[in-house]
Design a protein around this motif. Structure first.
Motif, PDB file in Angstrom:
ATOM      1  N   GLY A 199       0.815  -1.213   0.000  1.00  0.00           N
ATOM      2  CA  GLY A 199       0.000   0.000   0.000  1.00  0.00           C
ATOM      3  C   GLY A 199       0.847   1.261   0.000  1.00  0.00           C
ATOM      4  O   GLY A 199       0.568   2.219  -0.726  1.00  0.00           O
ATOM      5  N   PHE A 200       1.917   1.259   0.790  1.00  0.00           N
ATOM      6  CA  PHE A 200       2.777   2.445   0.827  1.00  0.00           C
ATOM      7  C   PHE A 200       3.633   2.551  -0.433  1.00  0.00           C
ATOM      8  O   PHE A 200       3.973   3.660  -0.865  1.00  0.00           O
ATOM      9  CB  PHE A 200       3.657   2.438   2.075  1.00  0.00           C
ATOM     10  N   ALA A 201       3.982   1.423  -1.038  1.00  0.00           N
ATOM     11  CA  ALA A 201       4.693   1.481  -2.320  1.00  0.00           C
ATOM     12  C   ALA A 201       3.787   2.095  -3.392  1.00  0.00           C
ATOM     13  O   ALA A 201       4.240   2.892  -4.222  1.00  0.00           O
ATOM     14  CB  ALA A 201       5.162   0.091  -2.737  1.00  0.00           C
ATOM     15  N   ALA A 202       2.500   1.740  -3.364  1.00  0.00           N
ATOM     16  CA  ALA A 202       1.542   2.351  -4.296  1.00  0.00           C
ATOM     17  C   ALA A 202       1.475   3.859  -4.074  1.00  0.00           C
ATOM     18  O   ALA A 202       1.383   4.642  -5.020  1.00  0.00           O
ATOM     19  CB  ALA A 202       0.164   1.720  -4.124  1.00  0.00           C
ATOM     20  N   GLN A 203       1.542   4.270  -2.811  1.00  0.00           N
ATOM     21  CA  GLN A 203       1.564   5.704  -2.529  1.00  0.00           C
ATOM     22  C   GLN A 203       2.843   6.363  -3.049  1.00  0.00           C
ATOM     23  O   GLN A 203       2.802   7.488  -3.567  1.00  0.00           O
ATOM     24  CB  GLN A 203       1.468   5.941  -1.016  1.00  0.00           C
ATOM     25  N   GLY A 204       3.982   5.671  -2.910  1.00  0.00           N
ATOM     26  CA  GLY A 204       5.233   6.219  -3.427  1.00  0.00           C
ATOM     27  C   GLY A 204       5.150   6.460  -4.922  1.00  0.00           C
ATOM     28  O   GLY A 204       5.636   7.475  -5.438  1.00  0.00           O
ATOM     29  N   TYR A 205       4.525   5.516  -5.620  1.00  0.00           N
ATOM     30  CA  TYR A 205       4.295   5.677  -7.059  1.00  0.00           C
ATOM     31  C   TYR A 205       3.432   6.921  -7.312  1.00  0.00           C
ATOM     32  O   TYR A 205       3.749   7.766  -8.162  1.00  0.00           O
ATOM     33  CB  TYR A 205       3.606   4.423  -7.606  1.00  0.00           C
ATOM     34  N   ALA A 206       2.326   7.031  -6.555  1.00  0.00           N
ATOM     35  CA  ALA A 206       1.380   8.128  -6.778  1.00  0.00           C
ATOM     36  C   ALA A 206       1.963   9.483  -6.399  1.00  0.00           C
ATOM     37  O   ALA A 206       1.781  10.475  -7.109  1.00  0.00           O
ATOM     38  CB  ALA A 206       0.098   7.864  -5.989  1.00  0.00           C
ATOM     39  N   ARG A 207       2.653   9.540  -5.275  1.00  0.00           N
ATOM     40  CA  ARG A 207       3.165  10.813  -4.784  1.00  0.00           C
ATOM     41  C   ARG A 207       4.225  11.397  -5.711  1.00  0.00           C
ATOM     42  O   ARG A 207       4.373  12.624  -5.799  1.00  0.00           O
ATOM     43  CB  ARG A 207       3.745  10.645  -3.372  1.00  0.00           C
ATOM     44  N   THR A 208       4.988  10.555  -6.386  1.00  0.00           N
ATOM     45  CA  THR A 208       6.065  11.072  -7.242  1.00  0.00           C
ATOM     46  C   THR A 208       5.645  11.259  -8.692  1.00  0.00           C
ATOM     47  O   THR A 208       6.369  11.908  -9.448  1.00  0.00           O
ATOM     48  CB  THR A 208       7.288  10.137  -7.193  1.00  0.00           C
ATOM     49  N   THR A 209       4.504  10.710  -9.096  1.00  0.00           N
ATOM     50  CA  THR A 209       4.068  10.829 -10.490  1.00  0.00           C
ATOM     51  C   THR A 209       2.774  11.615 -10.649  1.00  0.00           C
ATOM     52  O   THR A 209       2.507  12.149 -11.731  1.00  0.00           O
ATOM     53  CB  THR A 209       3.850   9.441 -11.118  1.00  0.00           C
ATOM     54  N   GLY A 210       1.953  11.641  -9.611  1.00  0.00           N
ATOM     55  CA  GLY A 210       0.624  12.230  -9.736  1.00  0.00           C
ATOM     56  C   GLY A 210      -0.399  11.277 -10.295  1.00  0.00           C
ATOM     57  O   GLY A 210      -1.588  11.591 -10.344  1.00  0.00           O
ATOM     58  N   ARG A 211       0.049  10.100 -10.719  1.00  0.00           N
ATOM     59  CA  ARG A 211      -0.871   9.082 -11.239  1.00  0.00           C
ATOM     60  C   ARG A 211      -1.260   8.130 -10.105  1.00  0.00           C
ATOM     61  O   ARG A 211      -0.493   7.916  -9.172  1.00  0.00           O
ATOM     62  CB  ARG A 211      -0.214   8.296 -12.377  1.00  0.00           C
ATOM     63  N   PRO A 212      -2.438   7.523 -10.179  1.00  0.00           N
ATOM     64  CA  PRO A 212      -2.862   6.664  -9.070  1.00  0.00           C
ATOM     65  C   PRO A 212      -2.003   5.412  -8.947  1.00  0.00           C
ATOM     66  O   PRO A 212      -1.665   4.780  -9.945  1.00  0.00           O
ATOM     67  CB  PRO A 212      -4.313   6.302  -9.421  1.00  0.00           C
ATOM     68  N   GLY A 213      -1.630   5.084  -7.720  1.00  0.00           N
ATOM     69  CA  GLY A 213      -0.947   3.826  -7.437  1.00  0.00           C
ATOM     70  C   GLY A 213      -1.979   2.748  -7.153  1.00  0.00           C
ATOM     71  O   GLY A 213      -3.070   3.040  -6.646  1.00  0.00           O
ATOM     72  N   VAL A 214      -1.652   1.512  -7.489  1.00  0.00           N
ATOM     73  CA  VAL A 214      -2.597   0.398  -7.308  1.00  0.00           C
ATOM     74  C   VAL A 214      -1.950  -0.672  -6.442  1.00  0.00           C
ATOM     75  O   VAL A 214      -0.804  -1.061  -6.671  1.00  0.00           O
ATOM     76  CB  VAL A 214      -3.010  -0.211  -8.667  1.00  0.00           C
ATOM     77  N   CYS A 215      -2.694  -1.144  -5.446  1.00  0.00           N
ATOM     78  CA  CYS A 215      -2.219  -2.245  -4.609  1.00  0.00           C
ATOM     79  C   CYS A 215      -3.324  -3.290  -4.479  1.00  0.00           C
ATOM     80  O   CYS A 215      -4.511  -2.969  -4.570  1.00  0.00           O
ATOM     81  CB  CYS A 215      -1.780  -1.751  -3.236  1.00  0.00           C
ATOM     82  N   ILE A 216      -2.908  -4.535  -4.283  1.00  0.00           N
ATOM     83  CA  ILE A 216      -3.848  -5.665  -4.222  1.00  0.00           C
ATOM     84  C   ILE A 216      -3.546  -6.496  -2.987  1.00  0.00           C
ATOM     85  O   ILE A 216      -2.384  -6.766  -2.676  1.00  0.00           O
ATOM     86  CB  ILE A 216      -3.748  -6.549  -5.483  1.00  0.00           C
ATOM     87  N   ALA A 217      -4.595  -6.913  -2.299  1.00  0.00           N
ATOM     88  CA  ALA A 217      -4.456  -7.812  -1.150  1.00  0.00           C
ATOM     89  C   ALA A 217      -5.590  -8.825  -1.180  1.00  0.00           C
ATOM     90  O   ALA A 217      -6.615  -8.617  -1.838  1.00  0.00           O
ATOM     91  CB  ALA A 217      -4.481  -7.032   0.154  1.00  0.00           C
ATOM     92  N   THR A 218      -5.422  -9.894  -0.470  1.00  0.00           N
ATOM     93  CA  THR A 218      -6.470 -10.892  -0.358  1.00  0.00           C
ATOM     94  C   THR A 218      -7.494 -10.465   0.695  1.00  0.00           C
ATOM     95  O   THR A 218      -7.414  -9.368   1.255  1.00  0.00           O
ATOM     96  CB  THR A 218      -5.881 -12.286  -0.053  1.00  0.00           C
ATOM     97  N   SER A 219      -8.441 -11.320   0.979  1.00  0.00           N
ATOM     98  CA  SER A 219      -9.504 -10.992   1.924  1.00  0.00           C
ATOM     99  C   SER A 219      -8.999 -11.058   3.361  1.00  0.00           C
ATOM    100  O   SER A 219      -7.847 -11.428   3.632  1.00  0.00           O
ATOM    101  CB  SER A 219     -10.663 -11.971   1.743  1.00  0.00           C
ATOM    102  N   GLY A 220      -9.850 -10.716   4.300  1.00  0.00           N
ATOM    103  CA  GLY A 220      -9.560 -10.888   5.723  1.00  0.00           C
ATOM    104  C   GLY A 220      -8.333 -10.125   6.169  1.00  0.00           C
ATOM    105  O   GLY A 220      -8.267  -8.894   6.043  1.00  0.00           O
ATOM    106  N   PRO A 221      -7.316 -10.834   6.699  1.00  0.00           N
ATOM    107  CA  PRO A 221      -6.133 -10.140   7.221  1.00  0.00           C
ATOM    108  C   PRO A 221      -5.364  -9.402   6.136  1.00  0.00           C
ATOM    109  O   PRO A 221      -4.720  -8.386   6.419  1.00  0.00           O
ATOM    110  CB  PRO A 221      -5.290 -11.267   7.824  1.00  0.00           C
ATOM    111  N   GLY A 222      -5.405  -9.903   4.907  1.00  0.00           N
ATOM    112  CA  GLY A 222      -4.748  -9.183   3.817  1.00  0.00           C
ATOM    113  C   GLY A 222      -5.374  -7.821   3.622  1.00  0.00           C
ATOM    114  O   GLY A 222      -4.685  -6.806   3.496  1.00  0.00           O
ATOM    115  N   ALA A 223      -6.709  -7.778   3.620  1.00  0.00           N
ATOM    116  CA  ALA A 223      -7.425  -6.516   3.441  1.00  0.00           C
ATOM    117  C   ALA A 223      -7.206  -5.583   4.633  1.00  0.00           C
ATOM    118  O   ALA A 223      -6.963  -4.386   4.463  1.00  0.00           O
ATOM    119  CB  ALA A 223      -8.909  -6.785   3.241  1.00  0.00           C
ATOM    120  N   THR A 224      -7.281  -6.126   5.855  1.00  0.00           N
ATOM    121  CA  THR A 224      -7.108  -5.250   7.021  1.00  0.00           C
ATOM    122  C   THR A 224      -5.687  -4.720   7.124  1.00  0.00           C
ATOM    123  O   THR A 224      -5.465  -3.644   7.687  1.00  0.00           O
ATOM    124  CB  THR A 224      -7.499  -5.968   8.330  1.00  0.00           C
TER     125      THR A 224
END
Length: 440
Positions: free
Chosen positions: A32-57
């Motif tokens: 999630g924070f890597a996706a933010q690093g992408y977004a913060r330095t480019t202005g384009r949306p960063g995308v992150c994926i996780a599984t259900s349950g503990p992955g999502a939380t």
């Protein structure tokens, strides 16, 4: 980061490996924070994926972080199959409900036919108006279903009107008149300047007026720190001279800021002698913390462009700017330069001096090192500074640097971290190694 409820997504990504790069983090928060690093330095949306349950939380903190700092991010989570939603199935959490208050928008997709519309809407919502994170929760059976996508399906977002329209010419005239009457104006600028790409317009306005500029933690890089009009950061961790300028100003032009408590201290004492103009793309920020004499709902870049066209007079605030520059010369950030060793401030200043001639991106964790970095690193360009500012999340620095390095392969990306923050996501060192991302 893959899991049982997101496996079909990862199989699909594998089939499109030549078009889409998938970076495998070692923890969902790292992703999630890597996706933010992408977004913060480019202005384009960063995308992150996780599984259900503990992955999502494990993504929840990164979503809340993106919401407070207005970062465009798409968080996609796997979910248990639709027939068992609500049955406390294995690795089930109601992630849409969990994130309702910390996301800009959210979806639980129940029909594969809705996917084209949902993804289109998610990117639109994340990147328009005041940017922010959007959550897409995808049950596993929806991922396994097939459809012929309609790429031209219209969006269905009743009530969402991110376009604030043309900047009111009357309001711009009011601002120009207020500037003409002022003796000691200050431009107070934040993350909205970065998000709207308004750095050039800010520099032009500062030079046209000859007015000093103070910046929030999110606004650093909005005006080059070497610019003679720059008074650096204000607030409880800011410079003496920035705070004195705001204390004594008679006009405060606040652009893309939210009058955060770390900036204002006691609200009634903040800029108490000044007429306040507050410009923000989000109407809910106006008059929320500090009443504005002239509140304006507008995109920062559009507002500054309109104001520059309106300002026709010659302005002479040279005495006021000279006073601010004198304060700056007499009250610099200081540390013990006689100390026989390497102080953090010394190390950061040296790093700044040694990297001024190349594209350098800095990320930080949260704590004292974060403030030293903001104070002693000299930022000359927007989108070269990444800090978890609103939420203040320890562990942000290393994964954010990973996202920035993936997005900017030719840049020097440095994480200035504290031992506590570094250890919170230290497992992402493995991501750096395996993905060949030379983060420093």
């Amino acid at each position: 980061y893959p899991g049982g409820a997101s496996m079909p997504l990862h199989q699909a990504l594998r089939r499109h490996a030549s078009e889409l790069r998938t970076v495998l983090p070692r923890h969902e928060q790292g992703g999630g924070f890597a996706a933010q690093g992408y977004a913060r330095t480019t202005g384009r949306p960063g995308v992150c994926i996780a599984t259900s349950g503990p992955g999502a939380t494990n993504l929840v903190t990164t979503i809340a972080d993106a919401k407070l700092d207005s970062i465009p991010m798409i968080a996609i989570t796997g979910q248990v199959k639709t027939p068992v939603i609500g049955s406390d199935a294995f690795q089930e959490t109601p992630i849409v409900e969990v994130c309702r208050g910390i996301s800009k928008h959210h979806y639980l997709v129940g029909d594969v036919q809705d996917l084209s519309r949902v993804v289109q809407e998610a990117f639109y919502v994340a990147t328009t108006g005041r940017p922010g994170p959007v959550l897409i929760d995808l049950p596993k059976d929806v991922q396994e279903n097939q459809c012929i996508p309609d790429w031209d399906v219209p969006m269905n977002l009743p009530g969402y009107r991110p376009d604030v329209g043309q900047v009111s010419s009357e309001q711009v005239k009011h601002v120009a008149a207020a500037i003409k009457l002022a003796k000691r104006p200050v431009l107070y600028c934040g993350g909205g300047i970065i998000a709207s790409g308004a750095s050039d317009e800010l520099r032009q306005l500062a030079h046209r007026l000859g007015a000093p500029v103070v910046m929030t933690l999110m606004g650093l890089g909005g005006l080059p720190s070497k610019d003679e009009h720059c008074l650096d950061m204000l607030g409880m961790h800011g410079s003496v001279y920035a705070n004195w300028a705001v204390r004594d100003c008679d006009l405060l032009v606040a652009i893309g800021v939210r009058f955060d408590d770390r900036v204002t201290g006691k609200l009634e004492a903040f800029a108490q002698h000044a007429k306040i103009i507050h410009v923000d793309v989000d109407a809910s920020e106006l008059n929320k913390n500090k009443p504005a004499h002239i509140p304006i709902v507008a995109d920062a870049k559009a507002f500054l462009s309109a104001l520059l066209l309106e300002l026709k007079s010659d302005y002479d605030f040279s005495d006021w700017l000279g006073q601010c520059q004198q304060w700056k010369a007499e009250n610099p950030y200081t540390y013990d330069e006689e100390f026989d060793g390497i102080l953090p401030q010394h190390a950061i200043k040296q790093l700044s001096d040694l990297t001024q001639d190349r594209q350098t991106i800095i990320s930080v964790g949260v704590g004292q090192h974060q403030m030293w970095s903001a104070q002693y690193f000299s930022f000359q360009q927007p989108r070269t500074w990444m800090s978890s500012s609103g939420l203040g999340t320890m562990g942000f620095g290393l994964p954010a640097a990973i996202g920035a390095q993936a997005a900017n392969p030719d840049a020097l990306v440095v994480d200035i971290d504290g031992d506590g923050s570094f250890q919170m996501n230290i497992q992402e060192l493995a991501t750096c190694f395996c993905e060949k991302l030379p983060v420093k």
